[in-house]
Design an enzyme around this catalytic site. Structure first.
Site, short mmCIF file in Angstrom:
data_model
loop_
_atom_site.label_atom_id
_atom_site.label_comp_id
_atom_site.label_asym_id
_atom_site.label_seq_id
_atom_site.Cartn_x
_atom_site.Cartn_y
_atom_site.Cartn_z
N GLY A 12 0.83 -1.20 0.00
CA GLY A 12 0.00 0.00 0.00
C GLY A 12 0.86 1.24 0.00
O GLY A 12 0.51 2.26 0.58
N SER A 14 1.71 3.22 -2.51
CA SER A 14 1.54 4.16 -3.62
C SER A 14 0.83 5.44 -3.24
O SER A 14 0.75 6.37 -4.05
CB SER A 14 0.78 3.47 -4.77
OG SER A 14 -0.50 3.05 -4.34
N VAL A 62 -2.14 -7.93 -2.12
CA VAL A 62 -1.77 -8.84 -1.02
C VAL A 62 -2.87 -9.84 -0.69
O VAL A 62 -2.62 -10.80 0.05
CB VAL A 62 -1.39 -8.07 0.26
CG1 VAL A 62 -0.18 -7.19 0.03
CG2 VAL A 62 -2.56 -7.27 0.81
N SER A 140 -5.00 0.52 13.50
CA SER A 140 -5.80 1.76 13.53
C SER A 140 -6.15 2.07 14.97
O SER A 140 -6.27 1.17 15.80
CB SER A 140 -7.08 1.58 12.72
OG SER A 140 -7.99 2.64 12.95
N TYR A 153 -14.46 -3.29 10.28
CA TYR A 153 -13.14 -2.67 10.16
C TYR A 153 -12.40 -2.68 11.49
O TYR A 153 -11.22 -3.01 11.56
CB TYR A 153 -13.30 -1.24 9.64
CG TYR A 153 -11.99 -0.52 9.40
CD1 TYR A 153 -11.16 -0.89 8.35
CD2 TYR A 153 -11.60 0.54 10.22
CE1 TYR A 153 -9.96 -0.22 8.12
CE2 TYR A 153 -10.40 1.22 9.99
CZ TYR A 153 -9.59 0.83 8.94
OH TYR A 153 -8.40 1.50 8.72
N ALA A 154 -13.11 -2.33 12.57
CA ALA A 154 -12.50 -2.36 13.89
C ALA A 154 -12.05 -3.76 14.25
O ALA A 154 -10.99 -3.97 14.85
CB ALA A 154 -13.47 -1.82 14.94
N ALA A 155 -12.86 -4.76 13.89
CA ALA A 155 -12.53 -6.15 14.21
C ALA A 155 -11.24 -6.60 13.53
O ALA A 155 -10.38 -7.21 14.16
CB ALA A 155 -13.68 -7.07 13.80
#
Length: 265
Positions: A12, A14, A62, A140, A153-155
Site C-alpha cells: 500500500g 503508492s 496482497v 488503527s 473494520y475495527a474487528a
C-alpha cells in the site's frame, strides 16, 4: 535499528501513509520497494520518490497468492533481500452492520488481516536471514477504542494488532521484531469519502510516517497517534468503557452520518 542500507518493503505504498513511510525510509538511507493494487498509482508514486534514494515498485494485491508472490519477488530480486516489512495495505467500508454487504466484509478481512498474515508468514525466511528483521503492522486507533458504524473494520484492525503482539513474542530472540502502529483519522485517499474529522481533526500522512520511522530506529513496540487526549481515551476505554459509551452517545447521529458513505475497498 539503523535503517541505513536496510531493505524495506511497503505494501500500500503508492499513496497516503504508505507513500510517506517510503519517503521517510529513503531519507533514513534505506533501499525501498513499494507495492499497490493499481500500476498507474505505483508509477506515479515512483515518480514522486525518484531521486530521493533507491526505490522500486510494482503492482501487487496482497489478498491473492500471486500478489504476495510478486511482492516477495520484488524483495528478493530487486532489493536483494528483506530487513523491514511494512504491512500497510488496507481498505474500509463503514456504516451500519446490516448495510454492509457480505462481499465488503470479506474484502476487509482479506486486505486488512488475512493478506498481511499470509504475506508475513511467507516473508519470515527472508526476515530471519537478515538477522535484524522488523515487521511493521499498520493497525488503527479504532482497534483500541471501537467506534460505532465501523464494526468489521475495527474487528480486523484489532486482529492485525493482536497478530503482531503474538508474533513479537513468538519470534522473541530470533532476530525479528514487531512494531504495531495505531493511526487516528489521517488525510489520505482512503478517507476521501468519510465525513469524520473534516473540520481539521485529521492528521497528515507525513507526520504519521515520520513517527513510524522514528519508532523503527528506537526499537519501540508501538506507535499510538492522537496525542495525550487520545491516550487518555484509550486508558479510559480499558478501565471504564461505559464512560466512553456515554461520552460518544450525544454524537452518535453525527458519527452515523459521517460513516455512511465511507468506502475505500
Amino acid at each position: 535499528m539503523n535503517l541505513n542500507g536496510k531493505r524495506a518493503l511497503v505494501t500500500g505504498g503508492s499513496s497516503g501513509i504508505g507513500l510517506e513511510i517510503a519517503r521517510e525510509l529513503l531519507i533514513a538511507g534505506a533501499i525501498v520497494g513499494i507495492t499497490g493494487r493499481r500500476q498507474g498509482a505505483v508509477d506515479q508514486a515512483l515518480r514522486q520518490l525518484e531521486g530521493q534514494g533507491p526505490i522500486r515498485g510494482l503492482s501487487a494485491d496482497v489478498t491473492t497468492s500471486e500478489g504476495r508472490a510478486r511482492t516477495l519477488e520484488l524483495a528478493a530480486e530487486s532489493l536483494g533481500g528483506l530487513d523491514v516489512l511494512v504491512n500497510n495495505a488496507g481498505g474500509v467500508r463503514a456504516g451500519r452492520l446490516e448495510a454492509i454487504t457480505e462481499d465488503e466484509i470479506r474484502q476487509m478481512v482479506e486486505v486488512n488481516l488475512t493478506g498481511p498474515i499470509l504475506l508475513t508468514r511467507a516473508a519470515l525466511s527472508l526476515l530471519k536471514e537478515s538477522g535484524d528483521g522488523l515487521v511493521v503492522n499498520v493497525s488503527s486507533g479504532i482497534a483500541l477504542v471501537g467506534m460505532a458504524f465501523y464494526s468489521p473494520y475495527a474487528a480486523v484492525k484489532a486482529g492485525i494488532a493482536h497478530f503482531g503482539e503474538v508474533l513479537r513474542r513468538e519470534l522473541d530472540g530470533e532476530g525479528v521484531r514487531v512494531l504495531t502502529v495505531y493511526p487516528t483519522a489521517t488525510e489520505t485517499p482512503m478517507m476521501a469519502t468519510s465525513g469524520m474529522g473534516r473540520d481539521g481533526g485529521r492528521e497528515t500522512p507525513s507526520d504519521v510516517a515520520r513517527e513510524i520511522v522514528e519508532a523503527m530506529t528506537q526499537d519501540r513496540l508501538e506507535v499510538v497517534r492522537g496525542g495525550p487526549a487520545r491516550l487518555e481515551m484509550v486508558k479510559q476505554n480499558r478501565t471504564d468503557p461505559q464512560a466512553v459509551d456515554e461520552a460518544l452517545r450525544p454524537i452518535k447521529a453525527a458519527m452515523e452520518d459521517g460513516a455512511r458513505d465511507h468506502s475505500a475497498l
